[in-house]
Scaffold this active site. Structure first.
Site, PDB file in Angstrom:
ATOM      1  N   ASP A  77      61.925  54.794  37.785  1.00  0.00           N
ATOM      2  CA  ASP A  77      62.078  54.516  39.217  1.00  0.00           C
ATOM      3  C   ASP A  77      60.734  54.517  39.946  1.00  0.00           C
ATOM      4  O   ASP A  77      60.674  54.673  41.158  1.00  0.00           O
ATOM      5  CB  ASP A  77      63.033  55.529  39.855  1.00  0.00           C
ATOM      6  CG  ASP A  77      62.567  56.963  39.656  1.00  0.00           C
ATOM      7  OD1 ASP A  77      61.621  57.180  38.865  1.00  0.00           O
ATOM      8  OD2 ASP A  77      63.144  57.864  40.284  1.00  0.00           O
TER       9      ASP A  77
ATOM     10  N   HIS B  11      36.284  40.312  28.945  1.00  0.00           N
ATOM     11  CA  HIS B  11      37.203  41.064  29.804  1.00  0.00           C
ATOM     12  C   HIS B  11      37.529  42.425  29.187  1.00  0.00           C
ATOM     13  O   HIS B  11      38.687  42.820  29.092  1.00  0.00           O
ATOM     14  CB  HIS B  11      38.475  40.261  30.074  1.00  0.00           C
ATOM     15  CG  HIS B  11      38.215  39.057  30.933  1.00  0.00           C
ATOM     16  ND1 HIS B  11      39.011  37.947  30.940  1.00  0.00           N
ATOM     17  CD2 HIS B  11      37.218  38.792  31.820  1.00  0.00           C
ATOM     18  CE1 HIS B  11      38.524  37.047  31.799  1.00  0.00           C
ATOM     19  NE2 HIS B  11      37.428  37.539  32.332  1.00  0.00           N
TER      20      HIS B  11
ATOM     21  N   ASP C 244      31.399  45.203  35.644  1.00  0.00           N
ATOM     22  CA  ASP C 244      31.928  44.103  36.458  1.00  0.00           C
ATOM     23  C   ASP C 244      33.082  44.709  37.242  1.00  0.00           C
ATOM     24  O   ASP C 244      34.139  44.991  36.686  1.00  0.00           O
ATOM     25  CB  ASP C 244      32.399  42.961  35.539  1.00  0.00           C
ATOM     26  CG  ASP C 244      32.843  41.729  36.327  1.00  0.00           C
ATOM     27  OD1 ASP C 244      33.080  41.837  37.548  1.00  0.00           O
ATOM     28  OD2 ASP C 244      32.957  40.651  35.706  1.00  0.00           O
TER      29      ASP C 244
ATOM     30  N   ASP D 292      33.363  40.930  44.011  1.00  0.00           N
ATOM     31  CA  ASP D 292      33.245  40.726  42.559  1.00  0.00           C
ATOM     32  C   ASP D 292      31.768  40.811  42.188  1.00  0.00           C
ATOM     33  O   ASP D 292      31.013  39.874  42.447  1.00  0.00           O
ATOM     34  CB  ASP D 292      33.829  39.337  42.229  1.00  0.00           C
ATOM     35  CG  ASP D 292      33.844  39.039  40.734  1.00  0.00           C
ATOM     36  OD1 ASP D 292      33.491  39.922  39.931  1.00  0.00           O
ATOM     37  OD2 ASP D 292      34.220  37.899  40.377  1.00  0.00           O
TER      38      ASP D 292
ATOM     39  N   HIS E  92      31.057  31.122  29.392  1.00  0.00           N
ATOM     40  CA  HIS E  92      31.855  31.004  30.623  1.00  0.00           C
ATOM     41  C   HIS E  92      31.090  30.207  31.664  1.00  0.00           C
ATOM     42  O   HIS E  92      29.917  29.906  31.503  1.00  0.00           O
ATOM     43  CB  HIS E  92      32.256  32.388  31.160  1.00  0.00           C
ATOM     44  CG  HIS E  92      31.114  33.299  31.523  1.00  0.00           C
ATOM     45  ND1 HIS E  92      30.358  33.126  32.667  1.00  0.00           N
ATOM     46  CD2 HIS E  92      30.597  34.383  30.910  1.00  0.00           C
ATOM     47  CE1 HIS E  92      29.447  34.078  32.732  1.00  0.00           C
ATOM     48  NE2 HIS E  92      29.555  34.856  31.670  1.00  0.00           N
TER      49      HIS E  92
ATOM     50  N   HIS F 139      32.923  31.051  40.425  1.00  0.00           N
ATOM     51  CA  HIS F 139      34.286  30.659  40.814  1.00  0.00           C
ATOM     52  C   HIS F 139      34.456  30.950  42.288  1.00  0.00           C
ATOM     53  O   HIS F 139      33.724  31.760  42.858  1.00  0.00           O
ATOM     54  CB  HIS F 139      35.332  31.423  39.988  1.00  0.00           C
ATOM     55  CG  HIS F 139      35.124  32.917  39.956  1.00  0.00           C
ATOM     56  ND1 HIS F 139      35.568  33.744  40.971  1.00  0.00           N
ATOM     57  CD2 HIS F 139      34.494  33.732  39.078  1.00  0.00           C
ATOM     58  CE1 HIS F 139      35.232  35.009  40.683  1.00  0.00           C
ATOM     59  NE2 HIS F 139      34.576  35.026  39.550  1.00  0.00           N
TER      60      HIS F 139
ATOM     61  N   HIS G  21      39.772  35.136  41.562  1.00  0.00           N
ATOM     62  CA  HIS G  21      39.574  33.732  41.188  1.00  0.00           C
ATOM     63  C   HIS G  21      40.358  32.946  42.220  1.00  0.00           C
ATOM     64  O   HIS G  21      41.544  32.678  42.042  1.00  0.00           O
ATOM     65  CB  HIS G  21      40.044  33.452  39.753  1.00  0.00           C
ATOM     66  CG  HIS G  21      39.228  34.202  38.735  1.00  0.00           C
ATOM     67  ND1 HIS G  21      39.745  34.693  37.567  1.00  0.00           N
ATOM     68  CD2 HIS G  21      37.926  34.564  38.733  1.00  0.00           C
ATOM     69  CE1 HIS G  21      38.789  35.316  36.879  1.00  0.00           C
ATOM     70  NE2 HIS G  21      37.680  35.253  37.576  1.00  0.00           N
TER      71      HIS G  21
ATOM     72  N   GLU H 223      27.192  33.994  38.563  1.00  0.00           N
ATOM     73  CA  GLU H 223      27.251  34.997  37.502  1.00  0.00           C
ATOM     74  C   GLU H 223      26.802  34.498  36.137  1.00  0.00           C
ATOM     75  O   GLU H 223      27.594  34.440  35.202  1.00  0.00           O
ATOM     76  CB  GLU H 223      28.667  35.597  37.405  1.00  0.00           C
ATOM     77  CG  GLU H 223      29.804  34.577  37.344  1.00  0.00           C
ATOM     78  CD  GLU H 223      31.164  35.274  37.248  1.00  0.00           C
ATOM     79  OE1 GLU H 223      31.304  36.165  36.391  1.00  0.00           O
ATOM     80  OE2 GLU H 223      32.071  34.929  38.010  1.00  0.00           O
TER      81      GLU H 223
ATOM     82  N   TYR I 266      25.473  36.721  25.910  1.00  0.00           N
ATOM     83  CA  TYR I 266      26.223  37.652  25.070  1.00  0.00           C
ATOM     84  C   TYR I 266      25.881  37.355  23.617  1.00  0.00           C
ATOM     85  O   TYR I 266      26.234  36.289  23.100  1.00  0.00           O
ATOM     86  CB  TYR I 266      27.732  37.486  25.329  1.00  0.00           C
ATOM     87  CG  TYR I 266      28.034  37.425  26.806  1.00  0.00           C
ATOM     88  CD1 TYR I 266      28.211  38.594  27.549  1.00  0.00           C
ATOM     89  CD2 TYR I 266      28.060  36.193  27.480  1.00  0.00           C
ATOM     90  CE1 TYR I 266      28.429  38.540  28.923  1.00  0.00           C
ATOM     91  CE2 TYR I 266      28.275  36.133  28.849  1.00  0.00           C
ATOM     92  CZ  TYR I 266      28.455  37.306  29.568  1.00  0.00           C
ATOM     93  OH  TYR I 266      28.653  37.247  30.922  1.00  0.00           O
TER      94      TYR I 266
ATOM     95  N   ARG J  91      25.235  40.342  32.178  1.00  0.00           N
ATOM     96  CA  ARG J  91      25.698  39.434  33.229  1.00  0.00           C
ATOM     97  C   ARG J  91      25.192  39.989  34.553  1.00  0.00           C
ATOM     98  O   ARG J  91      25.119  41.213  34.722  1.00  0.00           O
ATOM     99  CB  ARG J  91      27.233  39.317  33.232  1.00  0.00           C
ATOM    100  CG  ARG J  91      27.793  38.400  34.307  1.00  0.00           C
ATOM    101  CD  ARG J  91      29.247  37.947  34.038  1.00  0.00           C
ATOM    102  NE  ARG J  91      30.219  39.020  34.048  1.00  0.00           N
ATOM    103  CZ  ARG J  91      30.808  39.521  32.975  1.00  0.00           C
ATOM    104  NH1 ARG J  91      30.520  39.032  31.780  1.00  0.00           N
ATOM    105  NH2 ARG J  91      31.679  40.501  33.083  1.00  0.00           N
TER     106      ARG J  91
ATOM    107  N   GLU K 178      25.956  39.286  38.642  1.00  0.00           N
ATOM    108  CA  GLU K 178      26.889  38.548  39.494  1.00  0.00           C
ATOM    109  C   GLU K 178      26.832  39.024  40.932  1.00  0.00           C
ATOM    110  O   GLU K 178      26.917  40.223  41.205  1.00  0.00           O
ATOM    111  CB  GLU K 178      28.321  38.732  38.974  1.00  0.00           C
ATOM    112  CG  GLU K 178      29.377  38.076  39.848  1.00  0.00           C
ATOM    113  CD  GLU K 178      30.784  38.212  39.280  1.00  0.00           C
ATOM    114  OE1 GLU K 178      31.061  39.239  38.620  1.00  0.00           O
ATOM    115  OE2 GLU K 178      31.598  37.307  39.502  1.00  0.00           O
TER     116      GLU K 178
END
Ligand SMILES: [Mn+2]
Length: 434
Positions: free
Chosen positions: A38, A238, A255, A266, A345, A349, A356, A379, A383, A401, A403
């Site tokens: 619940d 991710h 990130d 972001d 990537h 975005h 996104h 960004e 890698y 990265r 960003e």
């Protein structure tokens, strides 16, 4: 963090002008989702519904007539439920606080829909909303069955996604203000993480620093799952497990961005666990940073969306050849996408109510041109898979990265996430000062 009800009213009117006459728009807030037994997840309205209403209660349904006149079906006032689950605005609140022209309780939803749909030609909804699509067809069938009593059923269902998404893509002053505040909370959170890290910590312990700063400053939830990736975990784009120990000598890629008033921020930063970049780490980091600066310079009004990505790729590939990670002619390597092993990537975005965010990236098959009021991320990253045996072992397992969130303005790009260190010397100085 609430905008005035006039802003929402104007948005509803503008949407209906875009949809044309004889169309009624219908859109729903969404339902509570069960976590277990619940216990529910905290409710977060659908971004499109929120954009048009500012209303934050589950199960609500909004109808907008061609004139912009707005009706909403809402959860009823219920002293007993409110004693357990908290305040509800009810019909009166929907009208007085949220500027609805009429509100009904949810048990009158069918009657309201049939009354409004009778005689309308087109029903506009988010076509992806399967549940609502079915419900609208049920209402249509009910009207069709009453044809002999004079009811006239709508003849088509149209998608309002494009009209609404294009509105959401161009941010107004009030939205930009909220987004900059969200961005600045996230800047504080990343600064705190850089100060707090110590080798030997668990990744989730560093994540706790982020969540503390988000929540303490009113960004009650992250805009998306925090990524706190140490060492080669940074090569998993991710990575959200965040449950490994941070080793001395690791880079840490974070990130993460707070959500404020339903608006996302972001940010990604990559920094050394022990406060000092190793030589190979610094070389790759500087390359990503160079790609960032080159990309930012392309974020000008009238430039195609793809320009900053293409520029970043050009800088990255040129650097990868110089460092010996790629061999060959830069143009050919770009043409053949030979860099995809290291950079898989896109360089950004749209950003807004959704991390996104919505809005077309192309128009008539061509990359669309940047306009003032668009907000997007920048960004670039690199890698180097720990198992990549085609490169010198010193590069393996490094993931980087950088960003930021960028507002496109006539006078040039504006970094909403300003004030967060990213130059190597700045990061090392900040971490040494803790
Ligand atoms: Mn992003």
């Amino acid at each position: 963090m609430k905008l005035s009800k006039e802003i929402y009213r104007e948005r509803r009117q503008r949407l209906m002008s875009a949809l044309g006459d004889h169309t009624i728009a219908v859109i729903r807030a969404g339902e509570l989702a069960t976590r277990n037994n619940d216990c529910d997840y905290e409710f977060r309205p659908h971004s499109c519904f929120f954009y048009l209403t500012g209303f934050n209660e589950p199960s609500a349904m909004l109808f907008i007539l061609p004139t912009g006149e707005s009706h909403m079906a809402v959860l009823p006032k219920d002293p007993e439920r409110e004693q357990w689950d908290g305040f509800r605005h009810g019909m009166t609140g929907a009208m007085q606080t949220f500027g609805m022209d009429q509100a009904v309780e949810l048990d009158e939803l069918d009657d309201l829909a049939l009354e409004l749909f009778d005689g309308a030609d087109h029903i506009a909804l988010l076509m992806e909303d399967e549940l609502l699509r079915d419900q609208v067809l049920t209402w249509r069938d009910a009207l069709a069955a009453r044809a002999r009593q004079g009811a006239v059923a709508p003849t088509s269902i149209v998608d309002l996604s494009d009209a609404l998404h294009e509105m959401r893509l161009i941010k107004d002053a009030a939205e930009i203000d909220i987004m900059e505040r969200a961005a600045q909370i996230s800047v504080q959170a990343h600064t705190q993480a850089m100060k707090a890290v110590v080798p030997g910590m668990m990744e989730y312990q560093l994540e706790a620093e982020l969540n503390y700063v988000f929540m303490k400053n009113g960004a009650r939830v992250p805009a998306y799952n925090n990524i706190v990736a140490s060492g080669s975990n940074a090569c998993v784009l991710h990575y959200i497990k965040n449950d490994e120990e941070i080793a001395d000598g690791d880079l840490i890629l974070i990130d993460a961005g707070g959500e404020l008033g339903c608006y996302a921020s972001d940010i990604t930063r990559t920094f050394p666990a022990n406060g000092k970049f190793s030589e190979p780490q610094a070389q790759l980091y500087q390359l990503v940073l160079d790609a960032y600066h080159a990309g930012l310079a392309q974020m000008t009004v009238g430039n195609p969306y793809e320009a900053f990505h293409n520029k970043a790729v050009e800088v990255l590939v040129t650097g990868l050849v110089k460092l010996g990670l790629l061999q060959g002619d830069v143009e050919e390597l770009i043409e053949n996408k030979a860099y995809r092993d290291f950079y898989m990537h896109n360089t950004g975005h749209w950003l807004g109510l959704d991390v996104h965010d919505c809005g077309r990236y192309k128009e008539a098959g061509e990359s669309r041109l940047l306009q003032a009021g668009m907000v997007l991320t920048l960004e670039p990253g690199l890698y180097i898979n720990p198992d990549n045996e085609s490169v010198d072992p010193k590069w393996r397992g490094i993931g980087i990265r950088i960003e930021d969130d960028i507002l496109i303005r006539e006078e040039g790009p504006y970094v909403l996430t300003h004030g967060l260190v990213k130059e190597i010397a700045e990061i090392e100085a900040l971490m040494a000062s803790k």
